[in-house]
Design a protein around this motif. Structure first.
Motif, PDB file in Angstrom:
ATOM      1  N   CYS A 192       0.767  -1.267   0.072  1.00 11.46           N
ATOM      2  CA  CYS A 192       0.243   0.057  -0.022  1.00 11.46           C
ATOM      3  C   CYS A 192       0.981   1.155  -0.016  1.00 11.46           C
ATOM      4  O   CYS A 192       0.590   2.423  -0.510  1.00 11.46           O
ATOM      5  N   PHE A 193       1.996   1.370   0.682  1.00 12.74           N
ATOM      6  CA  PHE A 193       2.922   2.349   0.857  1.00 12.74           C
ATOM      7  C   PHE A 193       3.380   2.684  -0.672  1.00 12.74           C
ATOM      8  O   PHE A 193       3.305   3.847  -1.095  1.00 12.74           O
ATOM      9  N   TRP A 194       3.913   1.635  -1.308  1.00 12.57           N
ATOM     10  CA  TRP A 194       4.467   1.976  -2.630  1.00 12.57           C
ATOM     11  C   TRP A 194       3.261   2.068  -3.589  1.00 12.57           C
ATOM     12  O   TRP A 194       3.651   3.131  -4.542  1.00 12.57           O
ATOM     13  N   LEU A 195       2.120   1.905  -3.672  1.00 16.80           N
ATOM     14  CA  LEU A 195       1.141   2.088  -4.404  1.00 16.80           C
ATOM     15  C   LEU A 195       0.908   3.638  -4.106  1.00 16.80           C
ATOM     16  O   LEU A 195       0.483   4.243  -4.960  1.00 16.80           O
ATOM     17  N   ALA A 196       0.856   4.062  -2.895  1.00 17.16           N
ATOM     18  CA  ALA A 196       0.509   5.570  -2.889  1.00 17.16           C
ATOM     19  C   ALA A 196       1.452   6.437  -3.174  1.00 17.16           C
ATOM     20  O   ALA A 196       1.270   7.251  -3.785  1.00 17.16           O
ATOM     21  N   VAL A 197       2.797   5.958  -3.150  1.00 20.23           N
ATOM     22  CA  VAL A 197       3.956   6.751  -3.701  1.00 20.23           C
ATOM     23  C   VAL A 197       3.900   6.884  -5.246  1.00 20.23           C
ATOM     24  O   VAL A 197       3.957   7.792  -5.828  1.00 20.23           O
ATOM     25  N   ALA A 198       3.394   5.605  -5.733  1.00 18.86           N
ATOM     26  CA  ALA A 198       3.474   5.777  -7.368  1.00 18.86           C
ATOM     27  C   ALA A 198       2.184   6.357  -7.866  1.00 18.86           C
ATOM     28  O   ALA A 198       2.409   7.314  -8.744  1.00 18.86           O
ATOM     29  N   PHE A 199       1.025   6.370  -7.038  1.00 22.07           N
ATOM     30  CA  PHE A 199      -0.088   7.266  -7.361  1.00 22.07           C
ATOM     31  C   PHE A 199       0.412   8.797  -7.294  1.00 22.07           C
ATOM     32  O   PHE A 199       0.042   9.603  -8.213  1.00 22.07           O
ATOM     33  N   ASP A 200       1.119   8.996  -6.351  1.00 20.24           N
ATOM     34  CA  ASP A 200       1.531  10.544  -5.982  1.00 20.24           C
ATOM     35  C   ASP A 200       2.702  10.852  -7.174  1.00 20.24           C
ATOM     36  O   ASP A 200       2.303  12.134  -7.769  1.00 20.24           O
ATOM     37  N   ILE A 201       3.473   9.999  -7.594  1.00 19.37           N
ATOM     38  CA  ILE A 201       4.431  10.398  -8.554  1.00 19.37           C
ATOM     39  C   ILE A 201       3.749  10.399 -10.122  1.00 19.37           C
ATOM     40  O   ILE A 201       4.008  11.618 -10.785  1.00 19.37           O
TER      41      ILE A 201
ATOM     42  N   ALA B 299      -6.986  15.398 -14.394  1.00 18.99           N
ATOM     43  CA  ALA B 299      -6.621  13.996 -14.283  1.00 18.99           C
ATOM     44  C   ALA B 299      -5.411  13.837 -13.144  1.00 18.99           C
ATOM     45  O   ALA B 299      -5.477  12.777 -12.364  1.00 18.99           O
ATOM     46  N   GLY B 300      -4.277  14.689 -13.162  1.00 15.46           N
ATOM     47  CA  GLY B 300      -3.344  14.678 -12.323  1.00 15.46           C
ATOM     48  C   GLY B 300      -3.805  14.703 -10.905  1.00 15.46           C
ATOM     49  O   GLY B 300      -3.453  14.128  -9.806  1.00 15.46           O
ATOM     50  N   ALA B 301      -4.742  15.728 -10.642  1.00 20.88           N
ATOM     51  CA  ALA B 301      -5.256  16.150  -9.490  1.00 20.88           C
ATOM     52  C   ALA B 301      -6.294  14.952  -8.797  1.00 20.88           C
ATOM     53  O   ALA B 301      -6.255  14.558  -7.932  1.00 20.88           O
ATOM     54  N   ILE B 302      -7.156  14.301  -9.649  1.00 15.78           N
ATOM     55  CA  ILE B 302      -7.627  13.067  -9.548  1.00 15.78           C
ATOM     56  C   ILE B 302      -7.050  11.850  -9.158  1.00 15.78           C
ATOM     57  O   ILE B 302      -7.009  11.381  -8.141  1.00 15.78           O
ATOM     58  N   VAL B 303      -5.543  11.761  -9.821  1.00 21.50           N
ATOM     59  CA  VAL B 303      -4.685  10.515  -9.684  1.00 21.50           C
ATOM     60  C   VAL B 303      -4.241  10.996  -7.958  1.00 21.50           C
ATOM     61  O   VAL B 303      -4.089   9.924  -7.149  1.00 21.50           O
ATOM     62  N   ILE B 304      -3.849  12.003  -7.718  1.00 26.94           N
ATOM     63  CA  ILE B 304      -3.194  12.661  -6.363  1.00 26.94           C
ATOM     64  C   ILE B 304      -4.349  12.367  -5.249  1.00 26.94           C
ATOM     65  O   ILE B 304      -4.022  11.738  -4.250  1.00 26.94           O
ATOM     66  N   PHE B 305      -5.551  12.631  -5.524  1.00 31.23           N
ATOM     67  CA  PHE B 305      -6.619  12.264  -4.680  1.00 31.23           C
ATOM     68  C   PHE B 305      -6.964  10.876  -4.520  1.00 31.23           C
ATOM     69  O   PHE B 305      -6.959  10.468  -3.256  1.00 31.23           O
ATOM     70  N   LEU B 306      -6.837  10.214  -5.287  1.00 35.43           N
ATOM     71  CA  LEU B 306      -6.777   8.599  -5.253  1.00 35.43           C
ATOM     72  C   LEU B 306      -5.733   8.164  -4.596  1.00 35.43           C
ATOM     73  O   LEU B 306      -5.926   6.823  -3.930  1.00 35.43           O
ATOM     74  N   SER B 307      -4.624   8.509  -4.536  1.00 37.89           N
ATOM     75  CA  SER B 307      -3.510   8.133  -3.475  1.00 37.89           C
ATOM     76  C   SER B 307      -3.857   8.102  -2.197  1.00 37.89           C
ATOM     77  O   SER B 307      -3.213   7.275  -1.407  1.00 37.89           O
TER      78      SER B 307
ATOM     79  N   VAL C 193      -4.468   5.878   3.372  1.00 38.27           N
ATOM     80  CA  VAL C 193      -5.302   5.393   4.406  1.00 38.27           C
ATOM     81  C   VAL C 193      -4.990   4.054   4.799  1.00 38.27           C
ATOM     82  O   VAL C 193      -4.900   3.603   5.782  1.00 38.27           O
ATOM     83  N   PHE C 194      -4.899   3.265   3.855  1.00 44.21           N
ATOM     84  CA  PHE C 194      -4.839   1.862   3.950  1.00 44.21           C
ATOM     85  C   PHE C 194      -3.525   1.514   4.620  1.00 44.21           C
ATOM     86  O   PHE C 194      -3.413   0.798   5.527  1.00 44.21           O
TER      87      PHE C 194
END
Length: 170
Positions: A14-23, A46-54, A59-60
């Protein structure tokens, strides 16, 4: 023996997925801001939405790494201490009352039929059965030689349509 988690904790994925979504989100957002393309607004959104989804992955990761000692879990998950007894004190009385109320509600919702007041000995109320109603259906065919007017119906009220009857339950 419990494994020892260092650094990123238990939920490394979950940590690496969050970092990937942020990048990825930041890269798409910055491309939309600084690159001269005609769809820059799409990239910014689209960038703002992807950052929001991160945030979901953050949270996970955070909630997966919360550590609660077993002593604090005793009351929450039903692990009662041996010296307290099965149900003791005010907490036990509240638990008994709560379980009685919730089981009563659960059993009344599971029953088929009337409301929960049927336990008093009254006869259950009957549910009316669905009736069949006849519905007249007609098909319309275009008639070119008759002028269409909205002022008055044709003479005799007959439109020349065949009548069929079909029954359907309500």
């Amino acid at each position: 023996m419990e494994p020892v988690y260092r650094g990123l904790g238990r939920c490394v994925c979950c940590f690496w997925l969050a970092v990937a979504f942020d990048i990825v989100g930041l890269a798409v957002l910055l491309i939309g801001v600084f690159v001269n393309v005609f769809f820059y607004d799409l990239l910014i959104y689209a960038g703002a939405i992807v950052i929001f989804l991160s945030l979901i992955w953050w949270v996970f990761w955070y909630s997966g790494n919360i550590e609660v000692p077993p002593a604090e879990l005793e009351d929450d998950v039903g692990l009662l201490k041996k010296d307290k007894g099965v149900l003791g004190g005010i907490g036990g009385a509240v638990r008994r009352l709560s379980s009685r109320v919730s089981s009563g509600i659960r059993s009344s919702l599971r029953r088929n039929g009337g409301p929960a007041s049927n336990r008093t000995g009254r006869a259950p109320t009957s549910v009316p059965q669905a009736e069949q109603v006849a519905v007249a259906m007609a098909t319309m065919t275009p008639q070119e030689d008759i002028p269409h007017t909205t002022d008055s119906p044709p003479a005799g009220g007959d439109t020349g349509m065949p009548h069929t009857t079909q029954t359907s339950p309500i």
